[in-house]
Design a protein around this motif. Structure first.
Motif, mmCIF file in Angstrom:
data_model
loop_
_atom_site.group_PDB
_atom_site.id
_atom_site.type_symbol
_atom_site.label_atom_id
_atom_site.label_comp_id
_atom_site.label_asym_id
_atom_site.label_seq_id
_atom_site.Cartn_x
_atom_site.Cartn_y
_atom_site.Cartn_z
ATOM 1 N N PHE A 110 0.815 -1.219 -0.062
ATOM 2 C CA PHE A 110 -0.097 0.032 -0.202
ATOM 3 C C PHE A 110 0.855 1.272 -0.021
ATOM 4 N N CYS A 111 0.380 2.370 -0.823
ATOM 5 C CA CYS A 111 1.110 3.589 -0.721
ATOM 6 C C CYS A 111 0.253 4.573 -0.030
ATOM 7 N N ASP A 117 6.538 10.160 -5.796
ATOM 8 C CA ASP A 117 6.491 9.330 -7.299
ATOM 9 C C ASP A 117 7.454 8.365 -7.564
ATOM 10 N N ASN A 118 8.560 8.540 -7.224
ATOM 11 C CA ASN A 118 9.549 7.753 -7.085
ATOM 12 C C ASN A 118 9.351 6.444 -6.542
ATOM 13 N N ALA A 119 8.995 6.436 -5.298
ATOM 14 C CA ALA A 119 8.877 5.372 -4.172
ATOM 15 C C ALA A 119 7.581 4.523 -4.955
ATOM 16 N N VAL A 121 6.458 4.305 -8.315
ATOM 17 C CA VAL A 121 6.924 3.593 -9.559
ATOM 18 C C VAL A 121 7.698 2.551 -8.800
ATOM 19 N N ASP A 122 8.581 2.593 -8.177
ATOM 20 C CA ASP A 122 9.573 1.539 -7.781
ATOM 21 C C ASP A 122 8.739 0.352 -7.375
ATOM 22 N N ARG A 123 7.870 0.602 -6.587
ATOM 23 C CA ARG A 123 6.798 -0.708 -6.122
ATOM 24 C C ARG A 123 5.987 -1.233 -7.127
ATOM 25 N N ILE A 124 5.353 -0.067 -8.118
ATOM 26 C CA ILE A 124 4.792 -0.685 -9.241
ATOM 27 C C ILE A 124 5.553 -1.503 -10.379
ATOM 28 N N GLU A 125 6.994 -1.294 -10.407
ATOM 29 C CA GLU A 125 7.932 -1.877 -11.133
ATOM 30 C C GLU A 125 8.332 -3.375 -10.454
#
Length: 208
Positions: A110-111, A117-119, A121-125
């Motif tokens: 969860f975010c 934004d960077n964190a 996108v990191d989790r999405i990747e």
């Protein structure tokens, strides 16, 4: 990090500003997204003959009118879409305990809003990588099941004993057939299962 090819991020949020911002963020990182303004709209997309064909994940808002993000998550579990479709919850501070509980039930993460934004996108990747691995495992399992389906009953009998470590003579004794017949069946099993040895066959069967 190079973006995962053919990946899709599903954005489910009833706030148009959040949807647009997330879609823009993903485009800037060369990631494709689909947006949904409600859990009901997303449910309509995934409830009928939907299967995950390429690496995918869901950004799912916890609080939405009518069908909540948590209720949608339960539906995804019921549809059997996890873990090939990992879920990242988007939460406000008050929703964090709910999101933590969802993670315990299989959500990827969860975010908390406002998020980095960077964190995010990191989790999405990472979620997309998780999806890709799950898809590969599913494909391997499906292929293995298809190969097993091509074995005769007698070949299955021989295979079980060979995997159990029995030499041909003991397999023959157990099945009351000749050693030569065991050798023929064994060769056919190796050919159909696309393996070269009993050890390789045993390792393959552990993936079931």
């Amino acid at each position: 990090m190079e973006p995962i090819k053919n990946a899709t991020v599903y954005i489910v949020d009833d706030d148009s500003g959040v949807r647009d911002a997330l879609a823009w963020l993903l485009r800037s990182r060369r990631l494709t997204s689909e947006t949904f303004d409600s859990a009901e709209a997303f449910d309509a997309r995934v409830s009928q003959q939907f299967s995950v064909q390429s690496p995918s994940c869901v950004l799912l808002d916890v609080r939405m009118a009518a069908l909540s993000g948590l209720a949608m998550f339960e539906k995804l579990i019921a549809y059997g879409l996890l873990p090939t479709l990992p879920v990242i919850f988007l939460t406000g501070h008050a929703d964090v305990p709910t999101a933590v509980d969802a993670v315990k039930r299989g959500a990827f993460d969860f975010c908390e809003k406002p998020f980095s934004d960077n964190a995010l996108v990191d989790r999405i990747e990472q979620a997309l990588g998780h999806s890709a691995a799950a898809l590969a495992l599913h494909s391997q399992s499906t292929s293995l099941q298809a190969r097993l389906g091509g074995l005769t009953d007698r070949e299955l009998d021989v295979m079980r004993l060979v995997v159990g470590g029995l030499p041909n003579k003991l397999v023959a004794d157990q099945l009351d057939i000749s050693v030569r017949t065991v050798e023929v069946h064994r060769a056919r099993v190796f050919d159909k299962m696309d393996v070269k040895s009993a050890v390789e066959l045993a390792n393959l069967m552990r993936n079931l």
